[in-house]
Enzyme design. Structure first.
Site, PDB file in Angstrom:
ATOM      1  N   GLY A  99       0.742  -1.044  -0.003  1.00 42.81           N
ATOM      2  CA  GLY A  99      -0.183   0.010  -0.147  1.00 42.81           C
ATOM      3  C   GLY A  99       0.853   1.166   0.029  1.00 42.81           C
ATOM      4  N   ASP A 134       8.642   5.733   8.320  1.00 41.51           N
ATOM      5  CA  ASP A 134       8.216   6.907   8.742  1.00 41.51           C
ATOM      6  C   ASP A 134       7.332   7.701   8.001  1.00 41.51           C
ATOM      7  OD1 ASP A 134       9.946   7.521   6.938  1.00 41.51           O
ATOM      8  OD2 ASP A 134      11.423   8.339   8.471  1.00 41.51           O
ATOM      9  N   ARG A 199      -1.570  -0.197  -9.901  1.00 46.58           N
ATOM     10  CA  ARG A 199      -0.173  -0.938 -10.125  1.00 46.58           C
ATOM     11  C   ARG A 199      -0.765  -2.354 -10.207  1.00 46.58           C
ATOM     12  NH1 ARG A 199       3.742   1.905  -6.876  1.00 46.58           N
ATOM     13  NH2 ARG A 199       2.848   3.855  -6.501  1.00 46.58           N
ATOM     14  N   ASP A 270       4.373  -4.268  -7.365  1.00 46.22           N
ATOM     15  CA  ASP A 270       3.791  -3.023  -6.570  1.00 46.22           C
ATOM     16  C   ASP A 270       4.276  -1.873  -7.501  1.00 46.22           C
ATOM     17  OD1 ASP A 270       6.181  -3.895  -5.116  1.00 46.22           O
ATOM     18  OD2 ASP A 270       6.045  -1.946  -4.086  1.00 46.22           O
ATOM     19  N   ASN A 271       5.364  -1.975  -8.489  1.00 49.89           N
ATOM     20  CA  ASN A 271       6.163  -0.703  -8.983  1.00 49.89           C
ATOM     21  C   ASN A 271       5.921  -0.860 -10.438  1.00 49.89           C
ATOM     22  OD1 ASN A 271       6.982   0.043  -6.504  1.00 49.89           O
ATOM     23  ND2 ASN A 271       9.159  -0.687  -6.818  1.00 49.89           N
TER      24      ASN A 271
END
Ligand code: AMP
Ligand code: MG
Length: 518
Positions: A99, A134, A199, A270-271
């Site tokens: 995600g 982060d 994607r 995912d890319n």
């Protein structure tokens, strides 16, 4: 005033839970999440082309409302921030839910031409998908994504775009090579822009969870919104045609990356953009000395799964993963066999066209293949710069070929001397082919120069721009952005941007060694 029409949000199921706490999100395609404000946003650079495409003015983008929106400190009316849910295969293994861990979409702008452009902040704080990280991005990786997105666009290669680069005024801690050496770096945010950020991994996640309903909804939505050309197809053919188009677009993208020496570095599923765009600029790199085994990504140094020469095979493997996900919806093997066959065909066809154009041939002939293989082999062993070589090859006079013209592409005088006899023999044969074809020299040169860029975002150039930006000087970002607007043109006074990688950059962090830490 921009017009927003947030279809992804309106037409797809959302996560009922709000807020940015970590969670697994089921049966939903997105989660509402607000960007986390930053302390002192400054607009470092923006893309004039993208600004104009969206219908913004310089005054608008520089206004405090927009700088705030582009840094996650505020919203423009119509914006509705959210993060997408997707999964993916990373380095060959299913990785579960990934995600948008640090990307937050702001909404979909529809411009005056009716084009749809989704705006997305990268590095705007944690989301439900941030896992252990982060949600932030550092200046170096943001400069790299900003510049390369626009450079690729000007090279004519399908890509997501970049509107802006903002420095946040906050620091971000990164251990660049995961070797116990964390450093405080400047934080930054890129606003990237694309007709769609969907994607392969967006589909995989529902298949893996056996959630066929959401998978079907997402497929229908994607076909409707992102593939308007399919509207005219009879409904029963639409799905198969869609998969075929995705395969063909991906094939074309691969041939284009190979044409210019671009190495993505992390071709996880995912890319992989469903539209066949270059997406997620991380530890990417540009080939200097021609080497099919080269990877810019230190995380991949041992396996070289994502090295330059393997990209077309990896893209196919990724399409197989997409096929596997879609199979749970439509278990008809022919659809996928046909699509993957089209991938092979389209890649071969496009690659043939690329080679023909790169070498300045009038037409493709199979008997040119040994000639091409020989020069690639020589370029590898003699350490010859890919970009410089093809520009100089265009200058070769087929009637009187002079090998000395090509020497500026050599990294090592010693290797050049060693391979000189073979190179001379190759050039003689190449010149002979050109003579036999009888193409007008000026025409051949022009054709070659329109596919062989003079300027690419060499890794060391990006790093120099980053080092300066880190000291508060953004002039080189501006200048690179401008040089890379016309990558095929000789630009007087800007020869230094075409220079081969200097020796100091050969093994320097950021220049030849990058990591996923960004
Ligand atoms: P990438 O390798 O950049 O494609 O990222 C893989 C996954 O890790 C994606 O789900 C990203 O959103 C997530 N990710 C990468 N960096 C961060 C970060 N600093 N904070 C949160 N998520 C991240
Ligand atoms: Mg990614």
């Amino acid at each position: 005033m921009l017009t927003f029409d947030n279809r992804f949000l309106q037409e797809l199921p959302g996560d009922p839970e709000t807020g940015n706490q970590l969670r697994q999100v089921f049966r939903a395609c997105w989660s509402h999440v607000a960007p986390t404000p930053v302390s002192a946003p400054t607009l470092l650079a923006y893309s004039r082309e993208m600004m104009e495409t969206l219908g913004l003015s310089d005054a608008a983008i520089q206004s405090s409302e927009w700088v705030n929106a582009l840094s996650g400190n505020g919203l423009i009316p119509g914006m509705q921030p959210y993060a997408m849910c997707y999964g993916g295969h990373q380095f060959g293994n299913w990785a579960g839910q990934l995600g948008d861990g640090r990307a937050i979409s702001l909404g979909e702008v529809v411009n005056s031409k009716g084009e749809r452009w989704e705006l997305q902040l990268k590095g705007a704080g944690v989301t439900p998908y941030s896992r252990m990280a982060d949600g932030r991005a550092v200046l170096r990786s943001s400069v790299r994504e900003f510049l390369c997105s626009e450079a690729m666009h000007h090279l004519g290669i399908p890509t997501t775009r970049a509107l802006s680069l903002v420095q946040t005024g906050d620091v971000v801690i990164r251990d660049m090579f995961y070797n116990g050496n964390p450093q405080a770096e400047k934080g930054a945010i890129v606003c990237r822009v694309s007709p769609s950020f969907i994607r392969f991994g967006n589909f995989e996640i529902y298949a893996m969870r056996e959630d066929r309903e959401t998978l079907q909804t997402l497929v229908d939505f994607t076909i409707n919104r992102d593939f308007p050309e399919l509207a005219s197809y009879p409904e029963e053919e639409r799905f198969a045609e869609w998969f075929a188009i995705v395969c063909v677009r991906t094939a074309r993208l691969m041939a284009q990356w190979m044409r210019v020496g671009f190495v993505h570095g992390v071709m996880n599923t995912d890319n992989m953009s469903i539209l066949g765009l270059t997406i997620d600029y991380g530890p990417y790199g540009w080939v200097d000395n021609f080497d099919p085994g080269w990877t810019p990504n230190t995380t991949d140094a041992a396996g070289r799964r994502y090295c330059f020469g393997r990209q077309p095979d990896i893209a196919r493997w990724n399409l197989e993963r997409l096929a596997q996900a879609l199979y749970s919806l439509r278990p008809e093997r022919e659809i996928y066999d046909e699509g993957l066959m089209l991938y092979d065909q389209a890649y071969n066809k496009e690659w043939g066209a690329v080679l023909t154009a790169k070498f300045g041939f009038a037409v493709w002939r199979d008997e040119y293949e040994p000639l091409i293989n020989e020069i690639f082999d020589l370029m590898y062993h003699a350490e010859i710069d890919m970009t410089e070589f093809f520009r100089k090859l265009a200058l070769v006079d087929a009637a009187q070929p002079d090998l000395a013209l090509l020497e500026s592409a050599a990294y090592s005088p010693a290797l050049w001397d060693t391979f000189k006899p073979r190179l001379a023999e190759w050039l003689k044969q190449y010149a002979h082919v050109c003579q036999t074809e009888g193409r007008v020299p000026a025409e051949r040169r022009k054709a070659m120069n329109s596919v062989n860029p003079r300027y690419v975002l060499r890794n060391y150039l990006a790093q120099q721009a980053i080092d300066l930006a880190d000291q508060g000087d953004v002039s080189m970002i501006e200048e690179l952005l401008d040089v890379l607007r016309k990558p095929y043109d000789e630009q007087l006074g800007r020869e230094r941007f075409a220079a081969l990688r200097p020796d100091w950059a050969r093994h320097k962090a950021g220049c030849s060694m990058l990591s996923c830490s960004s």
